[in-house]
Each structure stands twice: as C-alpha cells, then as structure tokens.
Design an enzyme around this catalytic site. Structure first.
Site, PDB file in Angstrom:
ATOM      1  CG  ASP A  11      39.742  47.220  20.379  1.00 51.51           C
ATOM      2  OD1 ASP A  11      40.424  46.456  21.080  1.00 51.51           O
ATOM      3  OD2 ASP A  11      39.990  48.436  20.239  1.00 51.51           O
ATOM      4  CG  ASP A  15      44.628  47.429  20.521  1.00 48.32           C
ATOM      5  OD1 ASP A  15      43.484  47.185  20.093  1.00 48.32           O
ATOM      6  OD2 ASP A  15      45.564  46.594  20.492  1.00 48.32           O
ATOM      7  CG  ASP A  19      40.926  42.253  21.485  1.00 49.21           C
ATOM      8  OD1 ASP A  19      39.783  41.834  21.738  1.00 49.21           O
ATOM      9  OD2 ASP A  19      41.333  43.390  21.819  1.00 49.21           O
ATOM     10  CG  ASP A 217      45.904  30.930   2.865  1.00 45.68           C
ATOM     11  OD1 ASP A 217      44.935  31.625   2.529  1.00 45.68           O
ATOM     12  OD2 ASP A 217      47.080  31.173   2.544  1.00 45.68           O
ATOM     13  CD  GLU A 267      42.174  30.882  -0.234  1.00 47.52           C
ATOM     14  OE1 GLU A 267      41.893  31.992  -0.711  1.00 47.52           O
ATOM     15  OE2 GLU A 267      43.221  30.661   0.401  1.00 47.52           O
TER      16      GLU A 267
END
Length: 513
Positions: A11, A15, A19, A217, A267
């Site tokens: 981070d 927050d 990110d 995915d 996947e």
C-alpha cells in the site's frame, strides 16, 4: 512467475488497500528474489462484489489501485528490471454494472441481448436447468426415480429454494440470466461473434500498452453450448466441448501476431490432468494451462510421483510446457495445508526444480500461513480471505501498511516479515532466493528433461538433464532418515545444512556433479 494479489501486496497511499504504486515500489524485492514475471490479479474497474473478478470496464484501472498512468509506470519499471507483466483477464463473465450488461437487460430487443445468456424458465416457474453457481449455499435437489429428472426441493417455508442456482430472474424482461458465479457476475455468450470481437479488442488494448500476456480466469467455461436445449451437466464441466478450443485457437492467433513473446496461461479448473492437457491443443491454444491436481494432492511421495508422472506423460515437449503451483488467491496456503515449516521448505525445492513453469504466490517466499479472519472482518463471498492476508514488509506494528489494512495480517507477521527474514540467512526467504538463483544458473533446471529415479519409500527423486548439465533432486516426505546414492554428487542448495548422503526428515536437496 510470481502472482500478486494487489489489494494485499503493498500500500503506497496509506488507505489500507494495496495498489499499483505499492507494487512498483517493491519491484526491487522481486528482482532481488529472482522472479522473471509478475501476474497481477484483476486491476480493472469493478464494483468489487468479487474483488475485481466482476469487471465493469476492461480498459481502465480501478481507482482503488491507481490509474492507467500508474500501470504504465509499473510495466516500464518492471521491464527495466527484466521482469514481465501479466494481467488477469476475466473472459467468462462481467459485472452486472458493465455497460454491456446494462444494455443487455434493458429490453428483450436490445442489440446486446444475445451478448449474455438469457432463457425462459421451466413450466413450473423454475430456472432453465440445474446448473449451480459458485459461492452460494447449494439448493437441495432430488432425482425422480421414474423419469430420472432432477427436482428442486422446497425449503422450510414450503417455497421452492433457488439458492445455489446459476440463474437469476429479471423481473423487467421476464427471463433468467446465467451466472456461474455471483448474480453480480452474468456470463457472456461467446457463441456470439460480437462478444468474441469485443474481447479481442480488450486483449489488443493491453498488448498495445506493452503488457506481456494474460492469465485467463476460468477460461475452460467460455465455450458453453447455450442452444435452446441447455444440457444438464456438472458446473465444472460447463464449456469444455469443442467450442472452447475454437475460441482459444483464435486468441492464440491474436497473441502470436504481436512482436516479442506474448503469452496466455489459462485457469483450467479441471482436476483431471488429461482434460487439462487438452487446452494446449496442437500447440495452437493456450501457451500454458494450470495443472490444479497438485493443489489437492496430499504430502506423500507416492501421490506426488503420480502427479509428476502424469505431467511428464501428458504435457510432453511436443504438446506444451507444464505448470506447477502450490498456492494461490483461492486456496489455503500450502504452508498451512502441509502443516510444518520443514514441509513448506521441502515444497519450495519440489516446486522450483520440476520440469515446467513454477508459479509462486506472493508470500510463499516468506512461508506465510493463512490469516485468521474474525467473523466481523470476513468480506469475501467465497471464504478466501485467509490466503489474501496482507504481506508483512517490516517489523513495525503496521508492517509497512499504515494503521488500518483491509484484512488482518497472517500469523507471526513480525517474524515472517521481509525485513526480519532478509537479515536471517537461514530463513525460507533465502532458501527461495538460492533456489531461483540455482535454477537460473542451470539449463538443466530451466529446460532440461526430467527422469524419475528409484528412491526409498517416502522419498521422491528425479534427474534433470540438458546436454552436459545435470542435476538430481531428492525430496523426503517422511519423518524418517533415508540413505540415498549421492556418490560423486555435491549438494548445491537444500533445506538443511551439511548434506552427506543421508536424507533427514522433510529434507530436500539439489545435487550437481
């Protein structure tokens, strides 16, 4: 390849949510560790019903992770370090807030109606068929002994229980739409050539920005046969007919049309390795197909010998290149599954010396276990918060995250932090680094053939060979000592110090001549 779950990695803005800038600032760690590529779990715009696997815009970064400029800087800095960048692409479904679906559900006459799977219900008012959704408590069914048909049972109130169905009824248009996951994740219909063309445009958008490839995915599900008569079948098998292979061949042509090495790993969540291997096609479909059977294999030498033998038989050099993975963002970390530090260290040797591409999940190199998530902190619809606990970078109370990370830290976060383990040359972190350095220095470990060797019960052994470069690997799965034939061989990297031909409990070692 090193998988990063961005919310939990690092981070930069304080927050409590990881990110892209946090990833960029930790590239030096990944270069020091020795990884070749990073795979970022979804960073596209999303309402986050499934934390990014419900995409509302495929060509923008969600503000929680940063901006397109942040991603461009990350890709550029990674490339400067020789690290490639792979994005997580979600082709089976979108968010119900994606403009495509908003338009699709607006009317039965919508030009995008057939971009998704809409069907009338059964005469009894139930959903079109018995397909079940992930993440939802399954509904109860019984099979009629006379007709063989499945019948949904009433719940305690006497009404038909539709929990667990892969269909949601839309009051406005009077039809059901398909979602193999959450209702907020409606399935696209890849039989529609407009869907295929739009998704090809998505891939081109990112390839043109310099991204090196994609993790696709649940890609085995995109070839669903969704004619008027929807079949009854296991949800895990939905989409595994011929259609999906036609789709993948077109995607492969797109990827291979770009200069440089661009790739896709799929996947393919099918636990039959033979079915998984079909997705390589004739070297014209996926570049890599995830082999998930090892994720569900017990820590036993005979079971792992079977898994290695399957990969060697099914994914030969003529077919493709195997993959190996022990942990990811969907499963309990293998340090927990195997139960001991010794086994976690031995598993590192196993993973990084087999023939194929190994995938490391961020935190494996620290020996992390799943976080313990109290009920009031649970946020994931699939119960996977534990394996997504934040990475502890420092010994400080906030472990480099600020005061309020989005999930609790994993156990022993101070001792398991990067800062603490960098200072300890005997840590599992240094073992991973030494293993990756040994792999990079040895053509045999990178691309060589693999031959399983005879070994004592409870020990798995193999030889890797490329020309004159030869390595042997021994992995103990037992609590006993075993004598192995190491005459003429020198220990290069191992889980224990001072290997001299006796394999100690949970010991693993790489030998070279």
């Amino acid at each position: 390849m090193y998988q990063i779950y961005p919310r939990s990695f690092a981070d930069a803005d304080g927050d409590g949510v990881g990110d892209l800038e946090g990833v960029r600032r930790r590239l030096d760690h990944l270069q020091w560790l020795g990884v070749d590529a990073i795979w970022l779990s979804p960073i596209f715009r999303s309402p986050m019903a499934d934390f990014g696997y419900d995409v509302s815009d495929y060509t923008d970064v969600d503000p929680v992770f940063g901006t397109l400029d942040d991603l461009d800087r990350l890709v550029a800095d990674a490339h400067e370090r020789g690290i490639r960048v792979v994005l997580d692409w979600v082709p089976n479904h979108t968010s119900d807030q994606h403009p495509w679906f908003v338009e699709s559900r607006s009317s039965r006459d919508s030009p995008k109606r057939d971009w998704y799977v809409w069907r009338d219900g059964r005469p009894d008012g139930g959903p079109p068929n018995d397909w079940a959704a992930n993440f939802v408590e399954p509904a109860r069914w019984e099979r009629d002994p006379a007709s063989g048909e499945l019948r949904r049972l009433p719940d305690e109130t006497g009404t038909v229980d539709h929990r667990g169905t892969a269909w949601t009824f839309d009051e406005a248009t009077g039809q059901w739409y398909l979602h193999l996951f959450l209702p907020e994740q409606p399935d696209l219909d890849w039989c529609n050539p407009e869907v295929e063309a739009a998704m090809h445009d998505v891939l081109r958008f990112w390839l043109d920005r310099g991204v090196d490839g994609f993790r696709a995915d649940v890609v085995h599900m995109i070839g669903k046969h969704v004619g008027d008569e929807l079949p009854t079948m296991l949800q895990s098998r939905v989409g595994t007919g011929d259609k999906v292979h036609d789709i993948l061949r077109q995607i492969r042509l797109l990827l291979d049309g770009y200069e440089g090495d661009r790739m896709m790993v799929g996947e393919v969540f099918l636990l039959d390795p033979a079915e998984m291997a079909r997705f390589y096609g004739d070297n014209d479909e996926l570049h890599l197909s995830f082999n998930f059977a090892p994720l569900f294999t017990r820590w036993r030498a005979d079971r792992w010998r079977q898994r290695v033998s399957e990969a060697e038989t099914l994914v030969t050099p003529e077919v493709g290149w195997p993959t190996w993975v022990l942990s990811n963002h969907d499963t309990v970390r293998h340090a927990d599954r195997y139960g001991t530090e010794g086994r976690a260290r031995a598993a590192a040797v196993l993973l990084l010396t087999l023939r194929g591409t190994p995938f490391l999940y961020a935190g494996e190199e620290l020996g992390l276990r799943d976080g313990l998530i109290p009920p009031e902190r649970v946020v994931d619809p699939g119960g996977r918060d534990g394996c997504r606990a934040p990475i502890p970078w420092t010994r400080a109370d906030d472990h480099g995250w600020g005061p309020d990370p989005w999930l609790p830290f994993p156990p022993d976060a101070t001792a398991r932090s990067l800062e603490a383990q960098r200072e300890d040359p005997t840590s599992i972190l240094h073992l991973y680094r030494d293993l990756l350095a040994a792999r990079r220095a040895s053509p045999a470990l990178q691309v060589g053939d693999l031959t399983l060797l005879d070994a004592p019960d409870g020990v798995l052994a193999w030889e890797r060979r490329w020309g004159d470069d030869v390595r042997r690997v021994y992995v103990s799965f037992t609590a006993e000592e075993h004598e192995v034939d190491a005459a003429g061989w020198t220990a290069e990297v191992g889980t224990h110090q001072g290997f001299a031909g006796t394999l100690r409990p949970d010991e693993a070692v790489i030998l070279r001549r």
